[in-house]
Design a protein around this motif. Sequence first.
Motif, short mmCIF file in Angstrom:
data_model
loop_
_atom_site.label_atom_id
_atom_site.label_comp_id
_atom_site.label_asym_id
_atom_site.label_seq_id
_atom_site.Cartn_x
_atom_site.Cartn_y
_atom_site.Cartn_z
N LEU A 34 0.83 -1.20 0.00
CA LEU A 34 0.00 0.00 0.00
C LEU A 34 0.86 1.25 0.00
N GLN A 38 0.89 4.07 -2.88
CA GLN A 38 0.22 5.34 -2.63
C GLN A 38 1.15 6.44 -2.09
N GLU A 69 -4.00 8.67 10.81
CA GLU A 69 -5.12 8.11 10.05
C GLU A 69 -5.96 9.24 9.44
N ARG A 73 -6.69 9.87 5.50
CA ARG A 73 -8.08 9.86 5.03
C ARG A 73 -8.48 11.20 4.40
N PHE A 84 -6.97 10.37 0.79
CA PHE A 84 -7.07 9.03 0.23
C PHE A 84 -8.35 8.31 0.67
N GLN A 87 -10.06 6.33 -1.95
CA GLN A 87 -9.30 5.26 -2.59
C GLN A 87 -9.03 4.08 -1.67
N LEU A 88 -8.97 4.35 -0.36
CA LEU A 88 -8.64 3.31 0.62
C LEU A 88 -9.79 3.15 1.60
N ASP A 89 -10.08 1.90 1.99
CA ASP A 89 -11.10 1.70 3.03
C ASP A 89 -10.47 1.91 4.40
N ASP A 92 -7.59 -0.40 5.41
CA ASP A 92 -6.33 -0.07 4.75
C ASP A 92 -5.68 1.16 5.38
N ILE A 93 -6.49 2.15 5.69
CA ILE A 93 -5.96 3.38 6.31
C ILE A 93 -5.35 3.06 7.67
N LEU A 96 -2.09 1.08 7.15
CA LEU A 96 -1.02 1.93 6.65
C LEU A 96 -0.48 2.85 7.75
#
Length: 527
Positions: A34, A38, A69, A73, A84, A87-89, A92-93, A96
């Motif tokens: 990820l 990104q 986070e 987001r 993001f 693009q990211l759930d 995923d956030i 990451l």
Amino acid sequence: MKRVIFPGMSRRVLSAALLVAAIAPVVADEPRALYQAQCASCHGEQRLGGIGPALLPGNLSRLTPQAAEAVIRDGRPASQMPAFGDQLDEADITSLAEWIYRPPEVEPRWGRDEILASHEVIHPDGSLPDVPRFDADPLNLFIVVETGDHHASLLDGDTFERLHRFETRYALHGGPKFTPDGRHVFFGSRDGWITKYDIYNMEVVAEVRAGINMRNIAVSGDGRYVMAANYLPHSLVLFDAHNLDLMKVYPVVSEEGESSRVSAVYAAPPRGSFIAALKDLEEVWEIPWPLPAEPVVSTGHMATPLEQHRGHDTPNFQVRRIAVPDYLDDFFFDLEYDHVIGASRGSESDGQGGMVINLDSGEKVADLPLEGMPHLGSGITWEHEGRRVMATPHLTRAAVSIIDMTDWSVIKTLETDGPGFFMRSHANSPFVWADVFFGPNRDRVHVIDKASLEIVETLIPEPGKTAAHVEFDRHGDKLLLSLWEEDGAVIVYDGDTLEEEQRIPMSKPSGKYNVWNKTRYEEGTSH
């Protein structure tokens, strides 16, 4: 290596490209994949930074994982950080954000080659006009660091008009440092960037990256040299101040080979040297810069270790090791720079005291019973009843300690409304200002009378908003106080009546630095 700049390539994009080229790729797992997809184009393949800041645990100490986070987001206003969230759930956030707080599997390298590759000169020394582009007293200017959106403002210290506002590197740390004439200022960022800025022309002159996690920088008393102190790698780095050309990298290791982070480096102009505080070694380092030749005069006395070290046959920029009885990573100096008052934020004493070291002999001359982790780097001094006293706030105790510097005794402890971070005054002011940065009363600031050593006023500029960090103008007549909030302000006060006169909206203004106070080492201002 020959550098080719393609049309439209900015300085920071070029820096990012150089970083990526210098770092070997790593094996991917899910959050790493990820990140590579990104984030790596802006923050570097190994999280060392580029267009965006470094994303390593030591560089993220001011940002909680929850806040990280939110940035991933929602993006960051007034920056190049996009959102993001589309693009990211959420999983995923979260993954990451958690991953960037993990230490890297292989410790990143940042040495001579990487420093040289990062160096860029935009306006070579001497190429810009010598006349200021503004009509203001150049010695009564303020630099205000706005950490909310990573900018700095240049204020006229007489009218408090904003002359210019410009973008800085991410997370400036350690306070900007000026050349003696006040024309140039050097900024240091948490992720290692040093930026030289021409105040007269309001232009960046040069940039270089000294490390991955940098604590602060210092400028020699003659303005010719800049030294950087790094947590990662464990190094001190010396530069020529004119164009930030690299001169020397000092690996910080003991004679037995034990390595140490560097907590800070300071310039000691009366000594003609840099003084470094080490986090992991029971040593203080002194590194002299070249001084004008002086005739050798025989006095018949036994030479001190310092005099031996600075003899005419000793090369400049050589390390003098001063052994100390404990780890000292927070410093204060007396006016003559004969003594360093030091404390540790991580020793067995757990911040329960400090000590005074004579820098000539290297001997401890006093212990200081200062419970609650004194913040000596924010200490100040003034004359009280014919003697020099110093005062320091405490990071974990609601108190201000006042110390007699003739015998190093604690003569008074003032109970405050909470632990504090900064103290400020001026030779022409009857008052000391001390904030209450930590805890529920962070919206308060105490005003201490220098004569009575009592708190005579407690101000609440705006209930519920952090009030911190005072800086006086060059005359000691007016002062600036920060509302340390994203939608904050710098508040102008009358130094005698304590009346508010003006508010200048700013984005989380942290430090404010007056050219006169910083270049003249004005009493009541930290250095």
